[in-house]
Design an enzyme around this catalytic site. Structure first.
Site, PDB file in Angstrom:
ATOM      1  N   ILE A   3       0.205   9.634  -4.012  1.00 42.31           N
ATOM      2  CA  ILE A   3       1.551   9.375  -3.534  1.00 42.31           C
ATOM      3  C   ILE A   3       1.955   7.980  -3.999  1.00 42.31           C
ATOM      4  O   ILE A   3       1.227   7.009  -3.784  1.00 42.31           O
ATOM      5  CB  ILE A   3       1.631   9.471  -1.994  1.00 42.31           C
ATOM      6  CG1 ILE A   3       1.102  10.831  -1.525  1.00 42.31           C
ATOM      7  CG2 ILE A   3       3.060   9.252  -1.534  1.00 42.31           C
ATOM      8  CD1 ILE A   3       1.842  12.026  -2.068  1.00 42.31           C
ATOM      9  N   LYS A   4       3.126   7.890  -4.642  1.00 39.44           N
ATOM     10  CA  LYS A   4       3.594   6.610  -5.174  1.00 39.44           C
ATOM     11  C   LYS A   4       4.344   5.841  -4.101  1.00 39.44           C
ATOM     12  O   LYS A   4       5.333   6.324  -3.540  1.00 39.44           O
ATOM     13  CB  LYS A   4       4.487   6.843  -6.395  1.00 39.44           C
ATOM     14  CG  LYS A   4       3.747   7.485  -7.568  1.00 39.44           C
ATOM     15  CD  LYS A   4       4.669   7.807  -8.733  1.00 39.44           C
ATOM     16  CE  LYS A   4       5.023   6.579  -9.527  1.00 39.44           C
ATOM     17  NZ  LYS A   4       5.763   6.927 -10.775  1.00 39.44           N
ATOM     18  N   VAL A   5       3.864   4.635  -3.821  1.00 39.60           N
ATOM     19  CA  VAL A   5       4.471   3.750  -2.823  1.00 39.60           C
ATOM     20  C   VAL A   5       4.828   2.439  -3.516  1.00 39.60           C
ATOM     21  O   VAL A   5       3.974   1.839  -4.176  1.00 39.60           O
ATOM     22  CB  VAL A   5       3.496   3.476  -1.666  1.00 39.60           C
ATOM     23  CG1 VAL A   5       4.135   2.551  -0.632  1.00 39.60           C
ATOM     24  CG2 VAL A   5       3.056   4.785  -1.006  1.00 39.60           C
TER      25      VAL A   5
END
Length: 942
Positions: A139-141
């Site tokens: 998941i890209k944060v």
């Protein structure tokens, strides 16, 4: 010829693609990149998805379908993205496993409006990570100030994270620290860290774009030759210098740092640095500048498709990331000398990065809006080929529309099914299923509370004591979704077979087992017998606190409610009383067990709520009305054997559908016979009494079933296809089929909400048990023949066991159906022989069913007694090897089990249909079934 892309791995660098689309997957191009170019991962973001959706029609059907379900554009975008990411993850799974979890990742970006919201970022990342449900997803944060604590928390909770939008060295230091703290917290909690992966995406070319722009502005005003020379020297150098200095910080922490060395010994993985934004924006620079200059170990190089093509064609590969480090330091010093503020530039770029992604996110939502307008307003939630029956079904659906059937259905008008006032009064008390999803959505807090309580109590197993409508939907939920981590596994005990009960007792930790006692009437003999047995065991271990391991689900005012209150059960759930058992999937009967195993019930109920909106449309496009019209019209036309072909991931749905259709429609000499789990045959072997229903997941259709359905369509068989977009659509599918069954019942002219013949077998069983109580002997039917210790019962004109089997087979005619009824254990040694028995019976050219007793008595058993009078019944009773007491009862489980078999035999034989019962001793179980297989192999075929 060498491939520069593949050569990157020899220098310790992984090549990832900065692009993802449906067509990339379905065309085989992504698989080719993996195989030929050594691709080891993919990243995506809203900009990428906007390009993908705008450049392809492959999303159109799904957009139309999801729009018809009532999803917002944002929800549609999520579904599209999640499906693409899941498919890409599956393609990269071998890379992931072969690399030991180092590579093979696919990244999905959080919605950009969360970039400055820590708590929502954490919650959303966890939800998406669980929804995608693949070990190789990240998941890209964003590495914003609010994102840093989110990163730490997510790592601590075991979520793979790709930290994006990193521009400054200081920010990168913060990201590495957040990763280390997350790993440390996880280890302190005693949790494993060896499966957690993370990359830090350091953006490159955008820095040169912004710095070069400022340099050009300064050059317009600068007259000093020395300063102009400095400014000119800086152009095109800052981005690479910044990245090389970031790599030096990476080395200090992960390759040379004592802190990480300690964590690494406990299984922690290196957080690799990923070079992002590597496409060259300035045509004056090499189109592979930012790839060639940043090659080195423990790094990931992401490339857009255009850069991939360029580097494959003329890229040069050598270790470069540590070249010119001193010059890189000089570049940043000179940048300050000429008055360009490094911190101001990198902060600006991060803010702009968030804004650009937000704009792209808005653009993709607008694009979906546009497609929703240009695509058909409503996509039919049906497909397939009905051949010559299409006009009949359409006419039937149009008739129902003209008669306002749907409007009257949702008004709960019982006159749709009967003109008799007494019958109407009963039907009116059975229509609560139409809106129970609303009741359950309002009760989510209660269901979530019981889930939390069960998790906190540390139960390892939950044993459901229930039959039919009380057990089938929970069984579907366990088999499709499984139990969440930290929640008990659900075991459904819908039998009175003492061997099965004893085996389960050996397989569970009784002190950590929760018992769910489930019965609408509160008087179900199997359920109460099971309860008496288990409660006595737990009472002997825990005394007065035994009730703490029991939950009850029942209607208000039943004996079970009183019993549960008296014994101080942990929880008592009272279901709305206006719902029949087979229509209770979305009520407490289905959802309390779902809560017990940790399912996010909102995810199951919300699709049902959206489906309800479609099901209220008075239109032939109403998915429930059309399906019901097809079932009813084809049933009256002789296509009454509804043969289900289900995707393996949701195959257990067939068991639930079996009860719903058979018990609802099998009465008054008519009905729809559900045929589930039947071995596939050659297409030309099926009779003209079949309607085929394919049920699969839209993005992963079952190849074998799909090929068979296509062949059947070609031969002219009517085929209906039901496609779920994901497994959470099960809630919607429950409701759709309930409405369809109610519609079909009206067409067939029966009341689909009663079960008039179920009691018959119960009464005959009770009579046998009453005799046993008086005499100590259980009456058995007259023996027709014997063979190898097998007693054979039936009404055939022979005394030979072999001839009895042959006579039974000869009594089966085309257009009949053949039911194999197994009062046996479910051990594999028994089950595969029963499946082989069914396969041999198929040679008679008729539809076949297979059910275990007494389970089938609460499901398809109603059809056998009340449905179409063309069934033949081969019963197998294998004597249980053990026995168990039923506390408070004058008979044991073995006696009850055998009485149920003999009781149903008597009920079936009274209908003058072909019935043959084989009674096999316990120690002859396998040999007895082998004997039957031998007889069937020579008994004749059609």
């Amino acid at each position: 010829m060498s491939n520069p892309l593949r050569e990157l791995s020899t220098y310790g660098q992984s090549f990832w693609l900065d692009f993802l689309s449906r067509s990339l997957i379905t065309s085989g191009e992504l698989a080719r990149l993996i195989e030929e170019d050594g691709l080891r991962g993919v990243t995506s973001n809203p900009t990428i998805f906007d390009k993908a959706i705008s450049s392809s029609e492959e999303y159109d059907d799904e957009i139309a379908e999801l729009a018809a379900k009532g999803l917002s554009s944002a929800a549609i975008f999520e579904e599209l993205a999640v499906h693409d990411v899941q498919k890409a993850c599956d393609l990269f799974r071998l890379v992931y496993e072969a690399s030991g979890g180092e590579d093979g990742f696919v990244s999905l970006e959080l919605p950009p409006d969360l970039a400055y919201d820590t708590e929502r970022s954490i919650a959303e990342a966890k939800r998406l990570f669980a929804k995608i449900d693949r070990p190789n997803v990240m998941i890209k944060v964003p590495g914003t100030p609010e994102g840093i604590p989110a990163i730490e928390q997510l790592i601590a909770e075991g979520v793979n994270v790709n930290i994006t939008l990193l521009f400054s060295l200081e920010n990168y230091e913060q990201v590495m620290e957040a990763y280390l703290r997350g790993i440390e917290r996880r280890l302190e909690a005693g949790l494993a860290v060896d499966h957690i992966a993370s990359v830090a995406s350091f953006f490159v070319s955008r820095i040169d774009t912004e710095v070069d722009r400022r340099i050009d502005e300064l050059l317009k005003q600068e007259t000093d030759p020395e300063r102009r020379e400095k400014l000119g020297w800086l152009k095109g150098k800052v981005a690479v210098a910044n990245a090389k200095l970031a790599y030096q910080r990476f080395k200090r922490v992960f390759l040379n740092g004592e802190r990480f060395a300690r964590l690494q010994k406990q299984g922690a993985r290196i957080q690799r640095v990923l070079w992002a934004s590597t496409s060259t924006k300035n045509p004056a620079y090499s189109d592979v500048l930012y790839v060639e200059t940043l090659i080195g170990p423990y790094t990931v190089q992401t490339m857009a498709p255009v850069t991939v093509e360029a580097f494959r064609d003329h890229g040069r590969v050598r270790a470069t990331v540590e070249e010119g480090v001193e010059e890189a330091e000089q570049v940043l010093r000179t940048l300050a000398d000429v008055g360009i503020d490094y911190t101001e530039v990198t902060n600006l770029l991060q803010r702009q990065g968030v804004e650009l992604f937000q704009q792209s996110y808005n653009d993709v939502l607008k694009r979906i809006d546009e497609k929703r307008r240009t695509l058909a307003a409503v996509i039919e939630r049906r497909a397939g080929q009905l051949g010559p029956f299409e006009p009949t079904v359409t006419a039937q659906a149009e008739r129902l529309v003209n008669e306002r059937f749907i409007e009257r259905l949702w008004a709960k008008d019982p006159s749709l099914w009967s003109a008799d006032p007494a019958t109407q009064a009963k039907i009116a008390q059975r229509l609560g299923w139409l809106t129970v999803h609303e009741t359950m959505l309002a009760s989510l807090h209660e269901l979530e509370a019981v889930a939390s309580d069960i998790q906190s109590a540390g139960f390892q197993h939950a044993v459901l004591l229930g039959m039919g409508g009380s057990s089938l939907a929970p069984e579907v939920l366990q088999r499709v979704f499984g139990n969440a981590e930290g929640f008990p596994e659900l075991r459904v005990l819908d039998t009175t077979h003492p061997d099965i009960i004893a085996r389960l007792q050996d397989e569970v930790d009784l002190d950590k087992t929760l018992f769910i006692v489930s019965s609408k009437s509160g008087t179900t003999v199997e359920t109460l017998s099971q309860y008496a047995y288990w409660y006595e065991i737990i009472r002997s271990r825990r005394g007065a606190a035994a009730g703490d391991q029991f939950i009850a689900i029942t209607d208000p005012g039943t004996p079970l409610e009183r019993l549960a209150r008296d014994h101080q059960f942990r929880r008592v759930f009272l279901n709305p009383p206006d719902i029949g058992g087979r229509y209770s999937a979305l009520s407490f009967f289905g959802l309390v067990p779902g809560a017990a195993i940790g399912l996010p019930l909102k995810a199951l109920l919300e699709p049902a709520a959206r489906m309800a909106e479609q099901l209220q449309r008075n239109s032939v496009e109403n998915p429930g009305l059309w399906l019901g019209a097809a079932l009813g019209a084809l049933g009256t036309a002789g296509r009454d054997k509804v043969t289900m072909l289900t995707e393996p991931a949701i195959t257990s749905l067939g068991d639930w559908l079996e009860q719903l259709l058979a018990e609802s429609t099998g009465k008054d000499g008519t009905g729809l016979l559900p045929v589930i789990h039947e071995p596939h045959q050659a297409p030309n072997q099926y009779g003209t009494d079949r309607l085929f229903v394919g049920i699969d997941l839209a993005l992963q259709p079952h190849v074998e079933s799909d090929a068979l359905l296509l062949a059947l369509e070609t031969l002219g068989h009517p085929v209906v296809r039901c496609r779920l977009w994901n497994t959470w659509d099960l809630g919607a599918e429950f409701l759709r089929w309930e409405v369809a069954t109610a519609v079909a019942g009206a067409i067939l002219g029966i009341n689909p909400f009663d079960e008039p013949n179920v009691q018959e077998s119960k009464d005959r069983t009770n009579a046998l048990l009453k005799t046993f109580t008086k005499t100590g002997e259980l009456p058995e039917p007259p023996v027709l023949a014997t063979a190898n210790g097998i007693r054979i019962y039936g009404e055939f004109d022979t005394t030979s066991a072999e001839a009895a089997v042959a006579a039974f087979c000869s009594s089966v005619h085309l257009g009949d159906y053949l039911a194999l009824l197994a009062f046996t254990d479910t051990r594999p040694e028994i089950s595969w022989r029963l499946q082989e028995t069914r396969r041999l019976l198929q040679r008679l050219g008729v539809a076949t069913t297979l059910g275990y007793g007494p389970r089938y008595l609460h499901s398809i058993g109603q059809f056998y007694k009340g449905g179409t009078p063309n069934g033949a019944f081969l019963m197998v009773l294998i004597e249980p090897a053990h026995d168990l007491p039923i506390p408070g009862s004058p008979y044991t489980f073995k006696t009850l089990f055998k009485a149920q078999a003999f009781g149903d035999y008597a009920a079936l034989i009274s209908r003058k249909r072909p019935v043959l019962l084989l009674h096999i001793p316990a120690d002859e179980a396998e040999r007895g079934l082998d004997w039957l297989l031998q007889q069937l192999a020579v008994a004749g075929t059609r």
